[in-house]
Scaffold this active site. Structure first.
Site, mmCIF file in Angstrom:
data_model
loop_
_atom_site.group_PDB
_atom_site.id
_atom_site.type_symbol
_atom_site.label_atom_id
_atom_site.label_comp_id
_atom_site.label_asym_id
_atom_site.label_seq_id
_atom_site.Cartn_x
_atom_site.Cartn_y
_atom_site.Cartn_z
ATOM 1 N N SER A 84 0.806 -1.210 0.000
ATOM 2 C CA SER A 84 0.000 0.000 0.000
ATOM 3 C C SER A 84 0.843 1.264 0.000
ATOM 4 O O SER A 84 1.601 1.533 -0.925
ATOM 5 C CB SER A 84 -0.964 -0.049 1.185
ATOM 6 N N ASP A 91 -2.935 6.215 -3.444
ATOM 7 C CA ASP A 91 -1.791 5.609 -2.775
ATOM 8 C C ASP A 91 -1.245 4.457 -3.605
ATOM 9 O O ASP A 91 -1.715 4.200 -4.712
ATOM 10 C CB ASP A 91 -2.157 5.162 -1.356
ATOM 11 N N ASP A 130 -1.389 1.205 -3.689
ATOM 12 C CA ASP A 130 -2.199 0.100 -4.211
ATOM 13 C C ASP A 130 -3.561 0.562 -4.711
ATOM 14 O O ASP A 130 -4.389 -0.254 -5.110
ATOM 15 C CB ASP A 130 -2.352 -1.021 -3.181
#
Length: 437
Positions: free
Chosen positions: A95, A229, A231
Site C-alpha cells: 500500500s 496511494d 495500491d
C-alpha cells in the site's frame, strides 16, 4: 494473537521477513484452508511484487489450484473481481509503505478476511507437510480483471468532466487503469506519479506525500487534484488553492448527496474512531447517523456489509461505496466525487462550508518498545487524560499494526489543551519505553 497477519494482511520487509518461501506457504495454506478451484493474483509496482506473486501462485498450483495472474492492477480491482466471480483474490502490495516493504492481502468473495479467518489460515502456514495434487493447477495470465473494472466504472454513466484535473498515481498499482479511465472521462487532465521503476512507489508522490499534488495544482492552475496511494485503495483531494480535503470530508460530501437523493441506506454512514469530531457532528446535523468502528477499512467494510449501509471509510482516504464496490477504491471514489460536485454545482469548499473541523493531531512515536503501553503508569496516564479531556474530544494511543511505532491521536476543540496533553503522553511513553542500545 496472529503471527503473520496484521491490520491489513501480511506485511514486512520485502524478501526478508516477507519472502518467496512465506508466499509459497501462504499459497499452500489458502489451498488447504479455503479449498478454492481458482485464485486471481494482482500486484503493485514494487520490484519484489512479481517474485512474491509467483511464490503464492506456485504454492497454489502445486496443490491443484488454477491461478490467474492479473499483473499490475489496483487492490480494489482484485476485490471487485473476487466478488463478481466468487474467486479467492490475492493482492501483493504494501500500500502506502516504501518499496522496501511488501505485503499480501487475501480477499474472499470480494472482502478482506476478518481476524478469525486469518487465524484459521495461519494454522496451515507453518505446516511442514506439502499439499501436492495429482493434477497440478495451471498458471495463466488474464486481462479479465481490467475488463470487469472498466464495465463497473461505465455503469456509473459518468458525464465528461470539463474542469482541469491533476491526478497522482503514486507510481503505484493504479497508474495504468487511472490513465485509461481519466483519459476517457476527463480530457483536461494531467497525470503525475506515473513512471514506476520498481523503487519509486510512494516516493515523494501519492496520498502520503500530499505536498506534491498541492504544488502541481497551483502550478498548473488546476481546479482539483486527486491523489491515490500505492495500491490504489485510498483517495485524498486538494482544491485549486492546494487545500487538503481528507477522507472524512469526501465522505461528508458524498453522504450529503446520497441523502438528498434518497440513496443513503438507513441514513447511516460508517466511520472509524479516527474520524474528525467536526465531521461527525456535521453529519448528525444532516440527520445522518454515524457508526464508529476500530481503525482499519476491513472493519468498516464488515459493518457496511452486515447492516446493508451504503457508505463508509476512513479519514486516511479509504472510501467504500458499498452499493457499487466491496472495498475502498481511490479512483472510483474520485470519479463519484467529481460526478457529485458537478450535479450539485458545488466546489469542495462550498460543499463543506458548514463543518467546523476540530483540531486533531496524529503523532507517531518511534524507537520505543510498543509493550510500554502495558505499563501501569502509561495505562493510568491515558485514562486520566481521557477523563480530563471530556466527552467532546478524542484520545487514542495504540501500537501500529504495520510499522514499528506507537500512534497517538488526540482531538479537542481547544488546541492549547490538545498540545499540552499530547506533549505529556509523548514524553512519558518515550521515558518508559526507551529502547536501550
Amino acid at each position: 494473537m496472529k503471527k503473520y497477519f496484521g491490520t491489513d494482511g501480511i506485511r514486512g520487509k520485502a524478501l526478508e521477513k516477507l519472502n518467496s518461501n512465506l508466499a509459497f506457504k501462504l499459497g499452500q495454506a489458502i489451498a488447504k484452508s479455503l479449498k478454492p478451484m481458482d485464485v486471481v493474483i494482482g500486484e503493485d509496482t514494487r520490484q519484489s511484487s512479481s517474485l512474491l506473486a509467483f511464490g503464492v501462485a506456485y504454492g497454489l498450483a502445486l496443490a491443484g489450484v488454477n491461478v490467474y495472474m492479473a499483473g499490475v492492477v489496483s487492490t480494489p480491482m482484485i476485490a471487485l473481481y473476487s466478488k463478481e466471480t466468487h474467486k479467492i483474490g490475492v493482492m501483493i502490495t504494501a500500500s502506502h509503505n516504501p518499496y522496501t516493504d511488501n505485503g499480501i492481502k487475501v480477499f474472499k468473495n470480494g472482502y478482506k478476511m476478518l481476524d478469525d479467518e486469518e487465524l484459521e489460515l495461519e494454522k496451515y502456514i507453518d505446516e511442514d507437510e506439502l499439499l501436492v495434487s495429482n493434477s497440478f493447477g495451471k498458471i495463466l495470465f488474464t486481462d479479465e480483471v481490467r475488463k470487469l473494472y472498466i464495465d463497473k466504472v461505465n455503469s456509473l454513466n459518468l458525464p465528461s468532466f470539463n474542469q482541469s484535473i491533476i491526478y497522482d498515481s503514486a507510481n503505484g498499482a493504479n497508474y495504468k487503469i487511472s490513465n485509461e479511465i481519466m483519459s476517457h472521462y476527463a480530457k483536461n487532465s494531467l497525470q503525475i506519479g506515473n513512471t514506476p521503476d520498481g523503487f519509486n512507489i510512494n516516493l515523494n508522490v501519492g496520498s502520503t506525500y500530499i505536498d506534491t499534488i498541492s504544488l502541481k495544482v497551483k502550478e498548473h492552475h488546476a481546479q482539483i487534484g486527486l491523489s491515490y496511494d500505492g495500491d490504489g485503495d485510498r483517495l485524498l483531494v486538494v482544491d485549486h488553492s492546494g487545500k487538503l480535503f481528507d477522507g472524512d470530508l469526501i465522505i461528508y460530501i458524498i453522504a450529503k448527496y446520497l441523502k438528498k437523493k434518497g440513496q443513503l441506506k438507513k441514513d447511516t454512514v460508517v466511520l472509524t474512531r479516527m474520524s474528525n469530531l467536526g465531521v461527525i457532528n456535521a453529519l448528525k446535523g444532516l440527520g445522518i447517523k454515524v457508526i464508529l468502528t476500530d481503525v482499519g477499512d476491513k472493519y468498516v467494510s464488515d459493518e457496511l456489509v452486515k447492516n446493508g449501509y451504503s457508505l463508509g471509510g476512513e479519514n486516511s482516504g479509504h472510501l467504500i461505496l458499498n452499493d457499487y464496490l466491496p472495498s475502498g477504491d481511490g479512483l472510483f471514489a474520485s470519479l463519484f466525487l467529481l460526478k457529485v460536485l458537478e450535479e450539485m454545482n458545488e466546489t469542495l469548499e462550498s460543499a463543506t462550508k458548514e463543518i467546523y473541523m476540530y483540531p486533531q493531531v496524529l503523532h507517531n512515536i518511534r524507537n520505543v518498545d510498543k509493550n510500554v503501553l502495558n505499563h501501569p503508569t502509561i495505562i493510568n496516564l491515558i485514562n486520566n487524560i481521557k477523563e480530563k479531556l471530556g466527552d467532546d474530544s478524542k484520545f487514542f494511543v495504540r501500537p501500529s499494526g504495520t510499522e514499528d511505532l506507537i500512534r497517538v491521536t488526540i482531538s479537542h476543540r481547544d488546541e492549547t489543551v490538545l498540545k499540552h496533553y499530547l506533549s505529556v503522553v509523548i514524553d512519558e511513553i518515550k521515558r518508559l519505553g526507551e529502547i536501550k542500545k
